[in-house]
Write a protein that holds these residues in place. Structure first.
Motif, short mmCIF file in Angstrom:
data_model
loop_
_atom_site.label_atom_id
_atom_site.label_comp_id
_atom_site.label_asym_id
_atom_site.label_seq_id
_atom_site.Cartn_x
_atom_site.Cartn_y
_atom_site.Cartn_z
N VAL A 96 0.84 -1.20 0.00
CA VAL A 96 0.00 0.00 0.00
C VAL A 96 0.88 1.25 0.00
CG1 VAL A 96 -1.63 1.36 1.38
CG2 VAL A 96 -2.03 -1.08 1.03
N ALA A 97 1.94 1.25 0.80
CA ALA A 97 2.85 2.41 0.85
C ALA A 97 3.48 2.67 -0.52
CB ALA A 97 3.94 2.18 1.91
N GLU A 98 3.80 1.60 -1.25
CA GLU A 98 4.34 1.77 -2.60
C GLU A 98 3.33 2.45 -3.51
OE1 GLU A 98 7.16 -2.25 -2.48
OE2 GLU A 98 5.24 -2.30 -3.54
N LEU A 99 2.08 2.03 -3.43
CA LEU A 99 1.03 2.66 -4.24
C LEU A 99 0.84 4.12 -3.84
CD1 LEU A 99 -1.79 -0.05 -4.44
CD2 LEU A 99 -0.65 1.05 -6.37
N GLN A 100 0.84 4.38 -2.55
CA GLN A 100 0.66 5.75 -2.08
C GLN A 100 1.80 6.66 -2.53
OE1 GLN A 100 0.24 4.68 2.07
NE2 GLN A 100 -1.98 4.95 2.01
N ALA A 101 3.00 6.13 -2.58
CA ALA A 101 4.18 6.92 -2.96
C ALA A 101 4.26 7.16 -4.46
CB ALA A 101 5.45 6.22 -2.49
N ALA A 102 3.64 6.31 -5.26
CA ALA A 102 3.79 6.35 -6.71
C ALA A 102 2.92 7.42 -7.36
CB ALA A 102 3.46 4.99 -7.31
N PRO B 159 -18.64 3.03 -2.61
CA PRO B 159 -17.21 3.07 -2.38
C PRO B 159 -16.55 4.27 -3.07
CG PRO B 159 -17.89 0.92 -3.21
CD PRO B 159 -19.05 1.83 -3.33
N LYS B 160 -15.52 4.80 -2.43
CA LYS B 160 -14.76 5.93 -2.98
C LYS B 160 -13.28 5.61 -2.87
CE LYS B 160 -13.77 10.77 -2.12
NZ LYS B 160 -13.95 11.89 -1.20
N GLY B 161 -12.58 5.64 -3.99
CA GLY B 161 -11.14 5.38 -4.00
C GLY B 161 -10.36 6.50 -3.35
N LEU B 162 -9.30 6.15 -2.64
CA LEU B 162 -8.49 7.13 -1.92
C LEU B 162 -7.15 7.41 -2.58
CD1 LEU B 162 -9.19 5.88 1.72
CD2 LEU B 162 -10.33 7.75 0.47
N LEU B 163 -6.81 6.69 -3.65
CA LEU B 163 -5.52 6.88 -4.32
C LEU B 163 -5.70 7.70 -5.60
CD1 LEU B 163 -4.00 3.31 -3.87
CD2 LEU B 163 -3.66 5.33 -2.44
N THR B 164 -6.23 8.89 -5.46
CA THR B 164 -6.54 9.72 -6.62
C THR B 164 -5.29 10.45 -7.11
OG1 THR B 164 -7.17 11.53 -5.15
CG2 THR B 164 -8.93 10.05 -5.87
N GLY B 165 -5.39 10.98 -8.33
CA GLY B 165 -4.31 11.78 -8.90
C GLY B 165 -3.14 10.96 -9.41
N LYS B 166 -3.34 9.67 -9.61
CA LYS B 166 -2.28 8.79 -10.10
C LYS B 166 -2.62 8.28 -11.50
CE LYS B 166 -1.31 7.38 -5.36
NZ LYS B 166 -0.05 8.10 -5.20
N ARG B 167 -1.61 7.78 -12.17
CA ARG B 167 -1.77 7.25 -13.51
C ARG B 167 -1.33 5.79 -13.51
NH1 ARG B 167 2.19 9.35 -18.36
NH2 ARG B 167 1.26 8.17 -20.08
#
Length: 193
Positions: free
Chosen positions: A77-83, A122-130
């Motif tokens: 999860v931390a990897e996804l959050q950092a990317a 449901p609402k995704g929390l990892l927005t602004g990523k590609r």
């Protein structure tokens, strides 16, 4: 500002994997980026009763044992959050994702962490990523009625908040593989970093 790219591969083939070759080529388009690497073929734990119990225990109340059970999931999860960009290389096995890719999804799709429930669903929390998905198959056409991999990955990405999702397809390689790989490579050459 330097981008961070999370590069994930899920093919069990270390050599000769089309999805691995494409995902590596995509990642190399992001010159100067910080690259985090996760090879799911190295092994991904499956969720079990202990994991579920730990995951649904409030973070402040978790025992050391529960924290240890969630350690791999927390790292993923931390990897996804950092990317900023997530590059996934995945083949289609038996019309769907690999077992390792499914296990990774189970470990990162966490209520209250990567998505949350709201009054409207449901609402995704990892927005602004590609996300850029390199997908290969021997016989399954991507986006067809028998493709349960590409559509599933797109849905999961959106579910956790990643709606900018692009696919590089090298599908139905059993019928004109060299040409389809060349087309996929040409598509990678057009990806803007």
């Amino acid at each position: 500002m330097t981008q961070t790219v999370l590069h994930i591969d899920s093919s069990i083939r270390a050599e000769g994997s089309v999805s691995r070759a494409l995902s590596q080529k995509i990642t190399s388009r992001f010159e100067g980026a910080t690259v985090l690497r996760r090879d799911l073929a190295d092994g991904v734990p499956l969720i079990d009763g202990a994991w579920i119990g730990a995951n649904f225990t409030p973070a402040a109340d978790r025992t050391d044992e529960q924290k240890a059970v969630l350690a791999t999931s927390d790292a993923m999860v931390a990897e996804l959050q950092a990317a900023d960009v997530i590059v996934i290389g995945t083949p289609i096995y038996n019309f769907s994702v690999t077992a390792a890719m499914k296990a990774w999804i189970d470990l990162v799709a966490r209520a209250g962490v990567t998505f949350q429930y709201s009054e409207t669903g449901p609402k995704g929390l990892l927005t602004g990523k590609r996300a850029i998905i390199a997908i290969a198959s021997g016989g399954t056409p991507v986006d067809s009625e028998i493709d349960f991999a590409g559509r599933y990955i797109r849905h999961i990405m959106g579910f956790i908040g990643i709606t900018d999702v692009e696919f590089v397809k090298a599908d139905s390689l059993g019928n004109g593989g060299d040409e389809k790989i060349a087309e996929a490579n040409a598509q990678v050459d057009k990806i803007a970093a």
